[in-house]
Motif scaffolding. Sequence first.
Motif, mmCIF file in Angstrom:
data_model
loop_
_atom_site.group_PDB
_atom_site.id
_atom_site.type_symbol
_atom_site.label_atom_id
_atom_site.label_comp_id
_atom_site.label_asym_id
_atom_site.label_seq_id
_atom_site.Cartn_x
_atom_site.Cartn_y
_atom_site.Cartn_z
ATOM 1 N N LEU A 19 0.814 -1.218 0.000
ATOM 2 C CA LEU A 19 0.000 0.000 0.000
ATOM 3 C C LEU A 19 0.845 1.265 0.000
ATOM 4 N N TYR A 20 1.903 1.297 0.813
ATOM 5 C CA TYR A 20 2.553 2.568 1.092
ATOM 6 C C TYR A 20 3.997 2.671 0.600
ATOM 7 N N GLU A 21 4.615 1.545 0.237
ATOM 8 C CA GLU A 21 5.982 1.596 -0.281
ATOM 9 C C GLU A 21 6.023 1.222 -1.755
ATOM 10 N N HIS A 22 5.612 0.000 -2.084
ATOM 11 C CA HIS A 22 5.555 -0.396 -3.496
ATOM 12 C C HIS A 22 4.399 0.295 -4.222
ATOM 13 N N ARG A 23 3.372 0.620 -3.475
ATOM 14 C CA ARG A 23 2.206 1.353 -3.980
ATOM 15 C C ARG A 23 1.568 0.667 -5.185
ATOM 16 N N THR A 24 1.360 -0.628 -5.035
ATOM 17 C CA THR A 24 0.639 -1.398 -6.051
ATOM 18 C C THR A 24 -0.859 -1.390 -5.792
ATOM 19 N N LEU A 25 -1.268 -0.886 -4.629
ATOM 20 C CA LEU A 25 -2.677 -0.809 -4.240
ATOM 21 C C LEU A 25 -3.000 0.625 -3.858
ATOM 22 N N LEU A 26 -4.255 1.031 -4.073
ATOM 23 C CA LEU A 26 -4.650 2.410 -3.817
ATOM 24 C C LEU A 26 -6.086 2.459 -3.308
ATOM 25 N N PHE A 48 -12.924 1.486 -1.514
ATOM 26 C CA PHE A 48 -12.281 0.238 -1.908
ATOM 27 C C PHE A 48 -10.771 0.422 -1.935
ATOM 28 N N VAL A 49 -10.053 -0.685 -1.861
ATOM 29 C CA VAL A 49 -8.635 -0.719 -2.199
ATOM 30 C C VAL A 49 -8.525 -1.486 -3.499
ATOM 31 N N ALA A 50 -7.879 -0.866 -4.494
ATOM 32 C CA ALA A 50 -7.826 -1.431 -5.843
ATOM 33 C C ALA A 50 -6.388 -1.579 -6.312
ATOM 34 N N PRO A 51 -6.095 -2.583 -7.131
ATOM 35 C CA PRO A 51 -4.793 -2.625 -7.812
ATOM 36 C C PRO A 51 -4.645 -1.378 -8.672
#
Length: 392
Positions: A66-73, A83-86
């Motif tokens: 969520l917060y480092e690679h930031r693959t989810l938002l 929602f949390v989405a790719p």
Amino acid sequence: MRSIDAAERRARLGVRHRLADAHRTDDVTDIARSLVVLHATDPATVFLSLGARSHRATPADVERELYEHRTLLRMLAMRRTMFVAPVELVPVLQASCANALADKQRRTYGRFLEQAGLGDGDVAGWWAEVEEETHRALLARGAATGAQLGKAVPRLRTQVNPAPDKAYSKPTNITTWVLVTLGCEGRIVRGRPNGSWASSQYLWSPVESWLPDGVAELPAEEARAELVRQWLAAFGPAPLTDLKWWTGWTLAEVRKALARLDVAEVDLDGSPGLVLADDLEPVAPPEDWAALLPALDPTPMGWQSRDWYLGPHAPALFDRNGNIGPTIWWNGRIVGGWAQRKDGEIVWRLLEDIGSEAESRIEAEAARTTAWFADVRTIPRFRTPVERELTT
């Protein structure tokens, strides 16, 4: 017409939603993709939904994505739900849902601003200036709370009474209105929370932190079709009414999206359902599996017609507003509920007899859930009868 009964739908659920042991993974972003999106109204749901579908993933692994690679938002989308989405799905959600939400937010808040006499007759221009100033302030800081932005952008502290003729109404700062609208527009996002992973007090960040070029633009109809395709791949077969409910769109919008896809009609135990035309092959049931899913998990919240996996248990496991609480699953059916007590203990109750072997598997899942929580304590935002009784 191909017939797909409840047993096969449960098999698909166990495999595609990564709940059967052989289909679990520690790639938390891949889990999110399997479910299209993760419900995030209750922040703990995101973490617990991912934990239930992994082998060894931890909350730290989720935070890293969520917060480092930031693959989810995180973003508001269908039915104005969080929602949390790719990240690759964000343009689809933006064009199919969030843009319309932003327009609605702006109209609603614009009426309140006009009523308060702000903007000297140009409320839209005044609002746009405040949005732009807020976005610039956030770009300069990288991340900030609403209170910090209020200090940097004085007009965010403007107070408006949305219903001055009502006794219950009182003046409120427009900070949240502006931030939520900017979020719906895809210009800012909810970042890391202040506190544990179960906290709902987030820092705001410019979307450029996640997507350097911003959210790519897509035609709305193309985006709706892609979202429907992904939903059918994860949740199909299902009735048209389930798809309409999940998206929150009009029936006309749903039908237009379906017209762009190659879909087939199937028989669902006597009722019509839809599935992608290349997804008609039978799905073999996986090995026996058990799972403890959190309140508002995307699996039980993926359909409006729930009898085939819920049975008679709705009164015990849903609140008055239709929100599902923590549930126990056995081979694609809901068979009970669970809760976390103040001391961290995971307690559970079966609502039907499923045998001693199944109970042992559920006990093991409860132990895994206890380890996932560690020292974090959380109460679901939506309390259900079983969850309340177990924590009394």
